[in-house]
Design a protein around this motif. Structure first.
Motif, mmCIF file in Angstrom:
data_model
loop_
_atom_site.group_PDB
_atom_site.id
_atom_site.type_symbol
_atom_site.label_atom_id
_atom_site.label_comp_id
_atom_site.label_asym_id
_atom_site.label_seq_id
_atom_site.Cartn_x
_atom_site.Cartn_y
_atom_site.Cartn_z
ATOM 1 N N TRP A 1 91.694 85.465 88.889
ATOM 2 C CA TRP A 1 92.610 85.636 90.075
ATOM 3 C C TRP A 1 93.577 86.622 90.118
ATOM 4 C CZ3 TRP A 1 92.823 83.177 94.250
ATOM 5 C CH2 TRP A 1 92.352 82.062 94.335
ATOM 6 N N ALA A 2 93.992 87.459 88.877
ATOM 7 C CA ALA A 2 94.556 88.631 88.965
ATOM 8 C C ALA A 2 93.904 89.855 89.725
ATOM 9 C CB ALA A 2 94.800 89.108 87.448
ATOM 10 N N GLU A 3 92.468 89.948 89.298
ATOM 11 C CA GLU A 3 91.648 90.642 90.071
ATOM 12 C C GLU A 3 91.739 90.566 91.618
ATOM 13 O OE1 GLU A 3 90.660 93.569 88.764
ATOM 14 O OE2 GLU A 3 91.466 92.919 86.737
ATOM 15 N N ILE A 4 91.548 89.260 92.050
ATOM 16 C CA ILE A 4 91.390 88.893 93.225
ATOM 17 C C ILE A 4 92.632 89.203 93.986
ATOM 18 C CG2 ILE A 4 91.301 86.714 94.656
ATOM 19 C CD1 ILE A 4 89.369 85.282 92.698
ATOM 20 N N VAL A 5 93.894 88.937 93.476
ATOM 21 C CA VAL A 5 95.108 89.485 94.047
ATOM 22 C C VAL A 5 94.957 90.822 94.461
ATOM 23 C CG1 VAL A 5 97.562 89.445 93.841
ATOM 24 C CG2 VAL A 5 96.317 87.462 93.212
ATOM 25 N N ILE A 6 94.561 91.652 93.423
ATOM 26 C CA ILE A 6 94.301 93.150 93.615
ATOM 27 C C ILE A 6 93.630 93.505 94.704
ATOM 28 C CG2 ILE A 6 93.926 95.194 92.629
ATOM 29 C CD1 ILE A 6 94.745 94.151 89.882
ATOM 30 N N VAL A 7 92.503 92.931 94.702
ATOM 31 C CA VAL A 7 91.276 92.896 95.920
ATOM 32 C C VAL A 7 92.266 92.826 97.156
ATOM 33 C CG1 VAL A 7 89.390 92.291 96.628
ATOM 34 C CG2 VAL A 7 89.504 92.923 94.384
ATOM 35 N N LEU A 8 92.633 91.636 97.299
ATOM 36 C CA LEU A 8 93.349 91.228 98.486
ATOM 37 C C LEU A 8 94.181 92.262 98.882
ATOM 38 C CD1 LEU A 8 93.403 87.450 97.981
ATOM 39 C CD2 LEU A 8 92.036 88.571 99.734
ATOM 40 N N LEU A 9 95.273 92.488 98.161
ATOM 41 C CA LEU A 9 96.317 93.434 98.592
ATOM 42 C C LEU A 9 95.884 94.827 99.074
ATOM 43 C CD1 LEU A 9 98.939 92.679 95.759
ATOM 44 C CD2 LEU A 9 99.102 92.035 97.998
ATOM 45 N N GLU A 10 94.824 95.304 98.123
ATOM 46 C CA GLU A 10 94.322 96.411 98.469
ATOM 47 C C GLU A 10 93.472 96.464 100.051
ATOM 48 O OE1 GLU A 10 94.641 99.426 97.105
ATOM 49 O OE2 GLU A 10 95.143 98.964 95.019
ATOM 50 N N ASN A 11 93.264 95.369 100.273
ATOM 51 C CA ASN A 11 92.593 95.212 101.650
ATOM 52 C C ASN A 11 93.582 94.805 102.586
ATOM 53 O OD1 ASN A 11 89.157 95.534 101.389
ATOM 54 N ND2 ASN A 11 90.064 94.935 99.662
ATOM 55 N N GLY A 12 94.810 94.717 102.217
ATOM 56 C CA GLY A 12 95.644 94.554 103.686
ATOM 57 C C GLY A 12 96.378 93.389 103.513
ATOM 58 N N ALA A 13 96.219 92.622 102.543
ATOM 59 C CA ALA A 13 97.073 91.202 102.449
ATOM 60 C C ALA A 13 98.530 91.401 102.554
ATOM 61 C CB ALA A 13 96.688 90.258 101.023
ATOM 62 N N ASN A 14 99.179 90.759 103.361
ATOM 63 C CA ASN A 14 100.646 91.011 103.567
ATOM 64 C C ASN A 14 101.552 90.775 102.095
ATOM 65 O OD1 ASN A 14 103.322 91.086 104.618
ATOM 66 N ND2 ASN A 14 103.123 89.318 105.992
ATOM 67 N N PRO A 15 102.107 91.698 101.684
ATOM 68 C CA PRO A 15 102.864 91.531 100.310
ATOM 69 C C PRO A 15 104.315 90.571 100.598
ATOM 70 C CG PRO A 15 103.345 93.571 101.079
ATOM 71 C CD PRO A 15 102.217 93.030 102.073
ATOM 72 N N LEU A 16 104.574 90.505 101.801
ATOM 73 C CA LEU A 16 105.948 89.909 102.004
ATOM 74 C C LEU A 16 105.740 88.292 102.833
ATOM 75 C CD1 LEU A 16 107.776 92.722 103.784
ATOM 76 C CD2 LEU A 16 107.865 92.078 101.589
ATOM 77 N N THR A 17 104.557 87.891 102.668
ATOM 78 C CA THR A 17 103.974 86.453 103.309
ATOM 79 C C THR A 17 104.595 85.555 102.258
ATOM 80 O OG1 THR A 17 102.236 85.111 104.106
ATOM 81 C CG2 THR A 17 101.973 86.144 101.807
ATOM 82 N N GLN A 18 104.984 84.372 103.004
ATOM 83 C CA GLN A 18 105.307 83.228 102.124
ATOM 84 C C GLN A 18 104.291 82.031 102.392
ATOM 85 O OE1 GLN A 18 108.953 82.412 104.175
ATOM 86 N NE2 GLN A 18 110.169 82.720 102.141
ATOM 87 N N CYS A 19 104.361 81.032 101.173
ATOM 88 C CA CYS A 19 103.182 80.084 101.390
ATOM 89 C C CYS A 19 103.807 78.529 100.922
ATOM 90 C CB CYS A 19 102.148 80.312 100.353
ATOM 91 S SG CYS A 19 102.746 80.199 98.372
ATOM 92 N N HIS A 20 103.032 77.764 101.087
ATOM 93 C CA HIS A 20 103.658 76.555 100.859
ATOM 94 C C HIS A 20 103.249 76.060 99.228
ATOM 95 C CE1 HIS A 20 105.174 75.122 104.638
ATOM 96 N NE2 HIS A 20 104.130 75.529 105.082
ATOM 97 N N GLY A 21 104.256 75.326 98.408
ATOM 98 C CA GLY A 21 103.719 75.225 97.246
ATOM 99 C C GLY A 21 104.749 73.954 96.600
ATOM 100 N N PRO A 22 104.748 73.745 95.563
ATOM 101 C CA PRO A 22 105.448 72.722 94.732
ATOM 102 C C PRO A 22 106.925 73.000 94.977
ATOM 103 C CG PRO A 22 104.016 73.506 93.073
ATOM 104 C CD PRO A 22 104.167 74.454 94.165
ATOM 105 N N GLU A 23 107.914 71.780 95.060
ATOM 106 C CA GLU A 23 109.205 71.952 95.513
ATOM 107 C C GLU A 23 109.696 72.739 94.373
ATOM 108 O OE1 GLU A 23 112.804 68.856 96.906
ATOM 109 O OE2 GLU A 23 111.065 68.024 95.787
#
Length: 903
Positions: free
Chosen positions: A825-847
């Motif tokens: 998953w660490a490598e996947i996050v790097i790949v996504l960020l290098e391909n334009g994933a928004n670093p300031l995005t927010q997501c839903h998760g546990p409370e």
């Protein structure tokens, strides 16, 4: 000491020893290899050890308010000894800090060697082992004292716990070997919760006999009718809760396609195999063990063996579903409850359908559904965890992971437990189709029947491993016993054909000779007989005379392999290329080790689309394919196509009692021996030569299937459901395969994905939010592949982007992901960020909660997580967090953010 305080201190000791063992294991690896495989840095190790030793010293006496029992005194001593050892470990580990800027773990390895000799490591390990054994012994005694004391000394609330609950809790608490350090604290809380459950509604007087009986039994405990009502209410609530827990655990064992193999096994021809469930007659001249006698009296293993194609699986299904089988078994079980379960290994199925994991999950699922009361005995820790979740003692939902180790222990508990009387009979077909070592699966069932309350009937080919393992067991050989069944089949299918009956009237002697010659040549191989009868029936439809049928029979090869060659190689030349494509398509529907999600047999509609590639590009065809009557027509055409091009070697799997052609029917080989023949090197070479072109013109079955799947993916979801294929996941599987073929231009692949990019859930989203079955196939290269086809990490579908959904999946599920998966998953996050994933995005998760005010009260702050918060939480225990946060910060710069918005 307060009863539950004693449990808490004991749990702390256990957890410390477990933690120390892990540290020692890492230390030993450092000593021997100079490398540390776990994701714990030296500073964090020192800090946690210090915290442990401090908490242990403080907890020994603070919770003691009364005199200690002998067990508690010994536990206190163990606490002191462990605290002293913690101090030594802390002092040593604090010095394990890398120096210099080279490879950090090289210096740690050298530091460790300077502080600990190999002899000292061995001594510390031996000391920890002694502590652990002592704790196990004392903890068992202490827990028994605690349970007794709690149940005897507490007030009416505690007395209201029924005896079943006491046993269940005790089973969970005493499950020392099922992850003590992780579960002991939680199990202590569970016991406390049972004592605290005092609120119950008032129950009015009732004439219900069951309720009245419980009320009457409560008179010795309760002093008033109101208290008796509370007793009844708690009894009822606990019973319902136990049923819910048992059902939840049992259902979690079920997996997709659990019954598929059994349902698709051919039913026995009418009146065949009936001899197996009748007392053996001694005048047949064949040596074999009496199966009925084994069912009624045996307590061992019965082995059914035979040649390939002799009907072993069909016989096993006949036995398993025949009511007479259970009638015979009840003579064996007498007054003891009887349970029967089965499993049919399948070489062509998914991994679970041919593995020990699938075997155990199927058997446990079937048996625990029949005997739900056994669930807490079989899976005590899982029961305790589910109890904590359902009663609110643990806020996070339980994510059950059924590893082979957990399943094996559970199965052993099931067949060896003596709490609940039972008799078990298991029917296991196709041991030779097990994907592991044959000796392992043979040994498994040799061990199973060591239990006097379990017996097993297995079937397999006569391989050496099984001959050796089962040589002294009761057995039979199929080819020795099916001559009458074969004769009956020939009579029903061939002799009773209308055209054959006309010939029989004219030449009865020649007709009888034909039947006898088929029976003689079969040598007990039922499958060969079926193929021969089909060929002769085709001759009858061509108006063959009886002498023509006899010549046809003599021309047909003896033995399955020779017969297959006769069909495959000698097919009409105008059909050769089409037949070769069909066989090649079938060959790639088997699961490959690195498939993203397991490949599976083609459905009838997928087979049609894979063999009609030229039609997929037409707009009119896409419109027509939304008409179900049009699709059904094409499916019926494909059924005829398979029969005429493959000579009956491929068939449709209709399932139980169905003969209707629908798009979701699977296409399969008629038998495993067909696949084995087609996979022979000489056969494969001939088939490939029939479709070999130059460069891109060579037929690629993986590409053909990928195009068919992409076409289906572009259709409405209602049609996809009708087609019965998990299209999206399989698209990724076949895209990975096709990507390895360098003869296919990248532009062709991109065009496939462009066609579906705007119509359905993005493939990138599917790759980042896996199902439980595909979770282990998460790989960075899959994400790279999909991105290379033009996928956009920030493109929203139904309000959320793949990047946001991937972060949500991570923050919700990271707790049960392995260290290796976290690294992926660490490598996947790097790949996504290098391909334009928004670093300031927010997501839903546990409370999320924050501690505020002087009292440090926890306050909810919502469930929105930033990418930075997710990375900090998920990768906090690994060395990847600094790198990921640095990349996130770099991508957050203004000039980078504008590029992200364009993705």
């Amino acid at each position: 000491m307060d009863p539950l305080s004693a449990l808490s201190v004991a749990a702390s000791v256990v957890q410390f020893v477990d933690f120390a063992f892990r540290i020692l294991s890492d230390a030993r690896q450092l000593y021997e290899d100079g490398e540390l495989s776990v994701n714990i840095q030296s500073s964090r190790v020192a800090s946690e050890l210090g915290s442990w030793s401090k908490d242990l010293r403080r907890s020994i006496r603070e919770q003691s308010s009364t005199s200690l029992s002998n067990n508690e005194q010994e536990l206190e001593t163990l606490c002191r000894d462990c605290a002293a050892l913690a101090g030594d470990l802390k002092a040593r580990v604090e010095n394990l800090k890398p120096a210099g800027k080279g490879r950090p773990w090289e210096s740690v390895g050298q530091a460790l060697k300077s502080m600990w000799s190999r002899k000292e490591l061995n001594e510390v390990e031996a000391k920890l082992s002694t502590y652990r054994d002592a704790i196990n012994s004392r903890l068992l005694g202490s827990l028994r004292e605690r349970v007794d004391r709690v149940l005897k000394e507490q007030s009416l609330q505690t007395l209201a716990i029924n005896k079943n609950t006491e046993k269940l809790v005790a089973s969970a608490l005493l499950d020392i070997h099922a992850s003590l350090a992780r579960n002991m604290q939680e199990q202590s809380v569970i016991l406390q919760s049972l004592s605290d459950r005092t609120q119950a509604p008032k129950i009015s007087d009732t004439q219900d006999p069951v309720t009245s009986g419980i009320l009457n039994r409560s008179r010795g405990i309760a002093k008033t009718d109101e208290e008796a009502g509370i007793f009844l209410s708690i009894q009822y609530d606990e019973t319902q809760l136990h049923k819910r827990i048992a059902h939840s655990i049992t259902e979690s064992l079920r997996y997709e396609k659990l019954d598929e193999r059994y349902e698709t096994v051919t039913e026995a021809h009418q009146k065949t195999f009936e001899w197996i469930l009748k007392p053996r007659q001694n005048d047949d001249g064949v040596i074999w063990s009496d199966f009925v006698q084994w069912l009624r009296e045996g307590d061992d293993l019965f082995w059914i063996t035979g040649k390939p194609g002799s009907g072993k699986t069909t016989l096993m299904k006949f036995i398993y579903e025949n009511p007479a089988t259970e009638e015979h078994l009840r003579i064996w079980s007498k007054d003891t409850p009887l349970s029967v379960a089965g499993f049919f290994f399948w070489w062509a199925g998914t991994e679970k359908q041919r593995s020990q994991e699938g075997l155990l999950r199927t058997l446990l699922y079937s048996l625990l559904r029949q005997m739900p009361v056994l669930v807490p005995y079989v899976f005590p820790s899982q029961w305790a965890g589910r109890y904590a979740s359902l009663t609110g003692l643990r806020k996070l939902e339980v994510h059950q992971q059924w590893s082979l180790g957990v399943l094996t222990k559970g199965f052993q508990r099931l067949i060896t437990q003596r709490e609940i009387p039972m008799k078990l009979c298991l029917f296991i077909d196709g041991l030779d189709e097990y994907e592991g070592r044959e000796t392992d699966i043979a040994d498994l069932f040799k061990d199973v029947v060591l239990s006097s309350q379990v017996k097993v009937c297995v079937s397999s080919r006569p391989h050496v491993a099984f001959e050796t393992a089962f040589k002294t067991r009761p057995k039979l050989r199929m080819q020795d016993l099916t001559r009458q069944d074969i004769h009956l089949y020939i009579t029903d299918r061939l002799v009773h054909d209308k055209m054959m009956e006309e010939l029989s009237l004219q030449e009865p002697i020649a007709c009888a000779k034909l039947v006898e010659e088929i029976s003689e040549a079969a040598l007990g191989v039922f499958l060969w007989v079926e193929l021969v009868v089909k060929s002769l029936l085709n001759g009858l439809s061509n108006k063959d005379r009886i002498e023509d049928l006899l010549r046809r029979l003599k021309a047909l090869p003896r033995g399955l392999a020779a017969f297959y060659e006769h069909i495959v190689i000698n097919i009409d030349s105008i059909y050769q290329e089409e037949a070769s494509r069909l066989y090649q398509l079938m060959a790639v529907t088997l699961e490959w080790p690195d498939d993203w999600t397991p490949a599976q047999q083609l459905t009838l509609v997928s087979m049609y689309l894979s063999t009609h590639q030229e039609e997929l590009q037409g707009r009119d065809f896409a419109v027509a394919f939304r008409d179900k009557s049009f699709v059904l027509g094409k499916c019926k055409e494909t059924d005829v196509f398979l029969r005429t091009r493959c000579g009956g070697l491929l068939e449709l799997q209709y399932g139980l009692g169905s003969t209707e052609i629908v798009p979701s029917l699977k296409v399969s080989y008629i038998h495993r021996t067909v696949m084995e023949y087609l996979e022979e090197r000489a056969t494969r070479r001939q088939l490939l030569d029939r479709t070999r072109g130059t460069g891109q013109q060579t037929f690629d079955p993986n590409l053909a299937i990928l195009k068919a799947l992409c076409f289906q993916f572009s259709l409405e979801s209602s049609l996809q459901d009708w087609f019965g294929t998990p299209v999206a996941a399989l698209v990724i599987t076949y895209a990975r395969r096709v990507d390895q073929n360098k003869n296919i231009p990248e532009s062709e692949l991109k065009s496939l994905f462009d066609d579906i990019a705007q119509t359905q859930r993005p493939l990138l989203d599917i790759a980042l939010v896996p199902t439980p079955d595909s979770e282990r196939f998460i790989r960075p290269e899959v994400v790279k592949l999909i991105l290379s086809f033009g996928a956009k990490p920030n493109r929203k579908f139904e309000g959320q982007s793949p990047w946001q959904n991937g972060l949500s999946y991570l923050i919700t599920n990271h707790g049960h992901l392995s260290s290796a998966m976290i690294q992926f998953w660490a490598e996947i996050v790097i790949v996504l960020l290098e391909n334009g994933a928004n670093p300031l995005t927010q997501c839903h998760g546990p409370e999320k909660f924050e501690q505020r005010g002087k009292s440090k009260k926890k306050i909810s702050v919502g469930n929105l997580w930033t990418a930075e918060e997710v990375i900090g939480r998920v990768f906090g225990g690994s060395g990847e967090r600094p790198r990921l946060l640095a990349l996130l910060k770099d991508k957050s710069r203004p000039e980078k953010k504008s590029k992200c918005r364009q993705q």
